[in-house]
Design a protein around this motif. Sequence first.
Motif, PDB file in Angstrom:
ATOM      1  N   ASP A 138       0.829  -1.210   0.000  1.00  0.00           N
ATOM      2  CA  ASP A 138       0.000   0.000   0.000  1.00  0.00           C
ATOM      3  C   ASP A 138       0.863   1.260   0.000  1.00  0.00           C
ATOM      4  O   ASP A 138       1.988   1.274   0.489  1.00  0.00           O
ATOM      5  CB  ASP A 138      -0.899   0.050   1.244  1.00  0.00           C
ATOM      6  N   SER A 139       0.300   2.310  -0.533  1.00  0.00           N
ATOM      7  CA  SER A 139       0.848   3.660  -0.427  1.00  0.00           C
ATOM      8  C   SER A 139      -0.349   4.569  -0.169  1.00  0.00           C
ATOM      9  O   SER A 139      -1.500   4.165  -0.389  1.00  0.00           O
ATOM     10  CB  SER A 139       1.552   4.075  -1.717  1.00  0.00           C
ATOM     11  N   LEU A 140      -0.097   5.771   0.284  1.00  0.00           N
ATOM     12  CA  LEU A 140      -1.214   6.681   0.543  1.00  0.00           C
ATOM     13  C   LEU A 140      -1.986   6.991  -0.731  1.00  0.00           C
ATOM     14  O   LEU A 140      -3.212   7.078  -0.718  1.00  0.00           O
ATOM     15  CB  LEU A 140      -0.729   7.968   1.207  1.00  0.00           C
ATOM     16  N   ILE A 171      -5.578  12.138   3.465  1.00  0.00           N
ATOM     17  CA  ILE A 171      -5.348  11.009   4.377  1.00  0.00           C
ATOM     18  C   ILE A 171      -4.137  11.297   5.256  1.00  0.00           C
ATOM     19  O   ILE A 171      -4.169  11.075   6.463  1.00  0.00           O
ATOM     20  CB  ILE A 171      -5.158   9.696   3.598  1.00  0.00           C
ATOM     21  N   HIS A 172      -3.077  11.837   4.648  1.00  0.00           N
ATOM     22  CA  HIS A 172      -1.884  12.155   5.435  1.00  0.00           C
ATOM     23  C   HIS A 172      -2.185  13.204   6.503  1.00  0.00           C
ATOM     24  O   HIS A 172      -1.764  13.069   7.646  1.00  0.00           O
ATOM     25  CB  HIS A 172      -0.742  12.636   4.538  1.00  0.00           C
ATOM     26  N   PRO A 219       5.030  10.733   4.661  1.00  0.00           N
ATOM     27  CA  PRO A 219       3.955  10.082   3.905  1.00  0.00           C
ATOM     28  C   PRO A 219       4.438   9.006   2.932  1.00  0.00           C
ATOM     29  O   PRO A 219       3.655   8.193   2.464  1.00  0.00           O
ATOM     30  CB  PRO A 219       3.282  11.226   3.156  1.00  0.00           C
ATOM     31  N   ASP A 220       5.740   8.977   2.642  1.00  0.00           N
ATOM     32  CA  ASP A 220       6.279   7.949   1.757  1.00  0.00           C
ATOM     33  C   ASP A 220       6.647   6.669   2.509  1.00  0.00           C
ATOM     34  O   ASP A 220       7.026   5.680   1.881  1.00  0.00           O
ATOM     35  CB  ASP A 220       7.522   8.479   1.024  1.00  0.00           C
ATOM     36  N   LEU A 221       6.561   6.701   3.832  1.00  0.00           N
ATOM     37  CA  LEU A 221       6.933   5.536   4.629  1.00  0.00           C
ATOM     38  C   LEU A 221       5.768   5.102   5.525  1.00  0.00           C
ATOM     39  O   LEU A 221       5.632   5.579   6.644  1.00  0.00           O
ATOM     40  CB  LEU A 221       8.159   5.842   5.504  1.00  0.00           C
ATOM     41  N   ILE A 222       4.928   4.231   5.007  1.00  0.00           N
ATOM     42  CA  ILE A 222       3.875   3.643   5.826  1.00  0.00           C
ATOM     43  C   ILE A 222       4.151   2.146   5.883  1.00  0.00           C
ATOM     44  O   ILE A 222       4.814   1.590   4.997  1.00  0.00           O
ATOM     45  CB  ILE A 222       2.460   3.943   5.285  1.00  0.00           C
ATOM     46  N   HIS A 223       3.679   1.488   6.935  1.00  0.00           N
ATOM     47  CA  HIS A 223       3.997   0.074   7.091  1.00  0.00           C
ATOM     48  C   HIS A 223       2.735  -0.746   7.333  1.00  0.00           C
ATOM     49  O   HIS A 223       1.749  -0.232   7.867  1.00  0.00           O
ATOM     50  CB  HIS A 223       5.012  -0.133   8.222  1.00  0.00           C
ATOM     51  N   PRO A 224       2.767  -2.019   6.916  1.00  0.00           N
ATOM     52  CA  PRO A 224       1.611  -2.892   7.120  1.00  0.00           C
ATOM     53  C   PRO A 224       1.210  -2.961   8.589  1.00  0.00           C
ATOM     54  O   PRO A 224       2.059  -2.980   9.481  1.00  0.00           O
ATOM     55  CB  PRO A 224       2.106  -4.254   6.624  1.00  0.00           C
ATOM     56  N   GLY A 225      -0.085  -2.956   8.820  1.00  0.00           N
ATOM     57  CA  GLY A 225      -0.627  -3.024  10.175  1.00  0.00           C
ATOM     58  C   GLY A 225      -0.976  -1.662  10.749  1.00  0.00           C
ATOM     59  O   GLY A 225      -1.682  -1.567  11.750  1.00  0.00           O
ATOM     60  N   LEU A 226      -0.472  -0.605  10.137  1.00  0.00           N
ATOM     61  CA  LEU A 226      -0.759   0.751  10.611  1.00  0.00           C
ATOM     62  C   LEU A 226      -2.249   1.048  10.423  1.00  0.00           C
ATOM     63  O   LEU A 226      -2.800   0.826   9.355  1.00  0.00           O
ATOM     64  CB  LEU A 226       0.082   1.758   9.830  1.00  0.00           C
TER      65      LEU A 226
END
Length: 100
Positions: free
Chosen positions: A56-58, A75-76, A86-93
């Motif tokens: 995923d990405s924003l 969203i950000h 905003p370029d660094l999101i991780h699964p589970g967030l």
Amino acid sequence: MTSLNDNPNADFSDVGGSSASSAGSSGGAADFSDVSSGSSTTAPTGGQTYTVKRGDSLSKIAREVYGDAGKCKKIHAANADKIPNPDLIHPGLQLTIPDA
């Protein structure tokens, strides 16, 4: 020439004294006992929660939710406390997705 700032022995003992003592404050400390936890006047209301998945990405999430990848900034902004970059999101967030 003399100004008020030139007095090294200025007396500020009365600053804020009358309002603090009349409010029943303890030692001048602020009283936030009537504030509800978890609420904010600037936080977005409504919306839904989205759990970030691998890949995923924003912009991808914005395209899925709003049909417009450009709304990733929305969203950000709603999750700025959780997403410093905003370029660094991780699964589970867990993200809050504001209403369109």
